[in-house]
Scaffold this active site. Structure first.
Site, PDB file in Angstrom:
ATOM      1  N   LYS A 193    -102.168  -5.523 -54.188  1.00 30.58           N
ATOM      2  CA  LYS A 193    -102.858  -4.392 -54.831  1.00 30.58           C
ATOM      3  C   LYS A 193    -101.848  -3.423 -55.452  1.00 30.58           C
ATOM      4  CE  LYS A 193    -105.025  -2.949 -51.119  1.00 30.58           C
ATOM      5  NZ  LYS A 193    -104.601  -3.907 -50.065  1.00 30.58           N
ATOM      6  N   ARG A 216    -111.958   1.979 -47.690  1.00 32.73           N
ATOM      7  CA  ARG A 216    -111.582   0.966 -46.713  1.00 32.73           C
ATOM      8  C   ARG A 216    -112.669   0.751 -45.664  1.00 32.73           C
ATOM      9  NH1 ARG A 216    -105.975   1.146 -47.106  1.00 32.73           N
ATOM     10  NH2 ARG A 216    -104.789  -0.308 -45.834  1.00 32.73           N
ATOM     11  N   ARG A 223     -91.563  -9.182 -47.753  1.00 35.33           N
ATOM     12  CA  ARG A 223     -91.376  -7.803 -48.218  1.00 35.33           C
ATOM     13  C   ARG A 223     -90.341  -7.097 -47.331  1.00 35.33           C
ATOM     14  NH1 ARG A 223     -96.677  -4.273 -49.204  1.00 35.33           N
ATOM     15  NH2 ARG A 223     -96.919  -4.155 -46.962  1.00 35.33           N
ATOM     16  N   ARG A 278     -91.332  -0.210 -43.827  1.00 40.01           N
ATOM     17  CA  ARG A 278     -92.491   0.559 -43.360  1.00 40.01           C
ATOM     18  C   ARG A 278     -92.676   0.399 -41.857  1.00 40.01           C
ATOM     19  NH1 ARG A 278     -97.595  -0.569 -47.223  1.00 40.01           N
ATOM     20  NH2 ARG A 278     -98.596  -0.467 -45.185  1.00 40.01           N
ATOM     21  N   ARG A 298    -103.608  -4.478 -38.639  1.00 40.58           N
ATOM     22  CA  ARG A 298    -104.076  -4.153 -39.996  1.00 40.58           C
ATOM     23  C   ARG A 298    -105.021  -5.237 -40.494  1.00 40.58           C
ATOM     24  NH1 ARG A 298     -98.334  -3.385 -42.409  1.00 40.58           N
ATOM     25  NH2 ARG A 298     -99.298  -3.431 -44.463  1.00 40.58           N
TER      26      ARG A 298
HETATM   27  P1  ADP Z   1    -101.763  -1.960 -46.609  1.00 35.53           P
HETATM   28  O1  ADP Z   1    -100.529  -2.595 -47.165  1.00 35.53           O
HETATM   29  O2  ADP Z   1    -102.033  -2.358 -45.199  1.00 35.53           O
HETATM   30  O3  ADP Z   1    -102.940  -2.123 -47.493  1.00 35.53           O
HETATM   31  P2  ADP Z   1    -101.644   0.954 -47.105  1.00 35.53           P
HETATM   32  O4  ADP Z   1    -100.343   1.441 -47.603  1.00 35.53           O
HETATM   33  O5  ADP Z   1    -102.792   0.927 -48.062  1.00 35.53           O
HETATM   34  O6  ADP Z   1    -101.385  -0.447 -46.433  1.00 35.53           O
HETATM   35  O7  ADP Z   1    -102.111   1.839 -45.840  1.00 35.53           O
HETATM   36  C1  ADP Z   1    -101.266   2.003 -44.713  1.00 35.53           C
HETATM   37  C2  ADP Z   1    -102.045   2.639 -43.562  1.00 35.53           C
HETATM   38  O8  ADP Z   1    -102.549   3.921 -43.986  1.00 35.53           O
HETATM   39  C3  ADP Z   1    -103.278   1.887 -43.101  1.00 35.53           C
HETATM   40  O9  ADP Z   1    -102.984   0.856 -42.191  1.00 35.53           O
HETATM   41  C4  ADP Z   1    -104.092   3.040 -42.471  1.00 35.53           C
HETATM   42  O10 ADP Z   1    -103.581   3.407 -41.218  1.00 35.53           O
HETATM   43  C5  ADP Z   1    -103.840   4.186 -43.418  1.00 35.53           C
HETATM   44  N1  ADP Z   1    -104.836   4.240 -44.517  1.00 35.53           N
HETATM   45  C6  ADP Z   1    -104.588   4.049 -45.842  1.00 35.53           C
HETATM   46  N2  ADP Z   1    -105.717   4.173 -46.555  1.00 35.53           N
HETATM   47  C7  ADP Z   1    -106.722   4.419 -45.675  1.00 35.53           C
HETATM   48  C8  ADP Z   1    -108.117   4.615 -45.782  1.00 35.53           C
HETATM   49  N3  ADP Z   1    -108.733   4.575 -46.963  1.00 35.53           N
HETATM   50  N4  ADP Z   1    -108.827   4.839 -44.636  1.00 35.53           N
HETATM   51  C9  ADP Z   1    -108.228   4.875 -43.449  1.00 35.53           C
HETATM   52  N5  ADP Z   1    -106.921   4.696 -43.271  1.00 35.53           N
HETATM   53  C10 ADP Z   1    -106.154   4.467 -44.356  1.00 35.53           C
END
Ligand code: ADP
Length: 193
Positions: A13, A88, A127, A139, A150
């Site tokens: 994404k 999400r 990554r 990260r 996740r």
């Molecule tokens: P990923 O690579 O897992 O898609 P992101 O960078 O989008 O990771 O998000 C990292 C973390 O931030 C998630 O695992 C969650 O803890 C939190 N997070 C991000 N966006 C949301 C959301 N829309 N609702 C709830 N938690 C979120």
């Protein structure tokens, strides 16, 4: 152009959002990036989110909905935006519907990158290796335990978001296993349709 990119962690994404950002001149709104910035800055939201994020869980709907609502009101979102990592949960999707209606905005497309779950762990490991090789910081949630959580959060709470947009006829699923350029081409095709 107002878009949502859906897909599991590691689906690509972020990569595709930055390409769309350049093509359309609209910002990518990543709740993950915004929350990581809040954690780093030590804001009240960051302090609340830190442990949840590190373990791979989901931050509360209330927090992320508030962040997105405020962000969409910024002048650089006037021409549109790409949502990456939001909504999400189905509750977030419904809150987004209400928010857009209130602001007099409409979504143009919901793109889902469909990826074989078995490939995702390998992508995350890759990554991590690339980040370390480049001298960057990995990260806090890119480790096997948090990543497994996740994926569980995705399966249980985010996969239903795809069903939600499918049920209202807005979902455009694409093969996220194809090469990066091919995925970009498929997204462009879907947006032109
Ligand atoms: P990923 O690579 O897992 O898609 P992101 O960078 O989008 O990771 O998000 C990292 C973390 O931030 C998630 O695992 C969650 O803890 C939190 N997070 C991000 N966006 C949301 C959301 N829309 N609702 C709830 N938690 C979120």
């Amino acid at each position: 152009m107002r878009l949502i990119l859906l897909g599991p962690p590691g689906a690509g994404k972020g990569t595709q959002s930055s390409r769309l950002e350049q093509k359309f001149g609209i910002p990518q709104l990543s709740t993950g990036d915004m929350l990581r910035a809040a954690v780093k800055a030590g804001t009240p939201i960051g302090l609340q989110a830190k442990a949840i994020m590190e373990s791979g869980g989901l931050v509360s709907d209330e927090i992320v909905v508030g962040i997105i609502s405020a962000r969409i009101d910024e002048p650089d979102c006037a021409k549109g935006f790409i949502l990456d990592g939001f909504p999400r949960t189905v509750a977030q999707a419904k809150a987004l519907d209400a928010m857009l209606k209130e602001k007099g905005m409409k979504l143009d497309a919901v793109i889902e990158l469909v990826v074989d779950e078995k490939a995702l762990v390998a992508r995350m490991e890759n990554r991590v290796k690339e980040t370390l090789a480049a001298g960057g910081t990995v990260r806090a949630d890119d480790n096997p335990e948090a990543f497994a959580k996740r994926l569980t959060s995705y399966r249980e709470q985010t996969a239903p978001v795809s069903d939600y947009y499918r049920s209202v006829g807005e979902l455009r699923p694409l093969n996220g296993m194809a090469a990066i350029d091919e995925v970009t081409a498929e997204i462009n095709k879907a947006l032109a349709a």
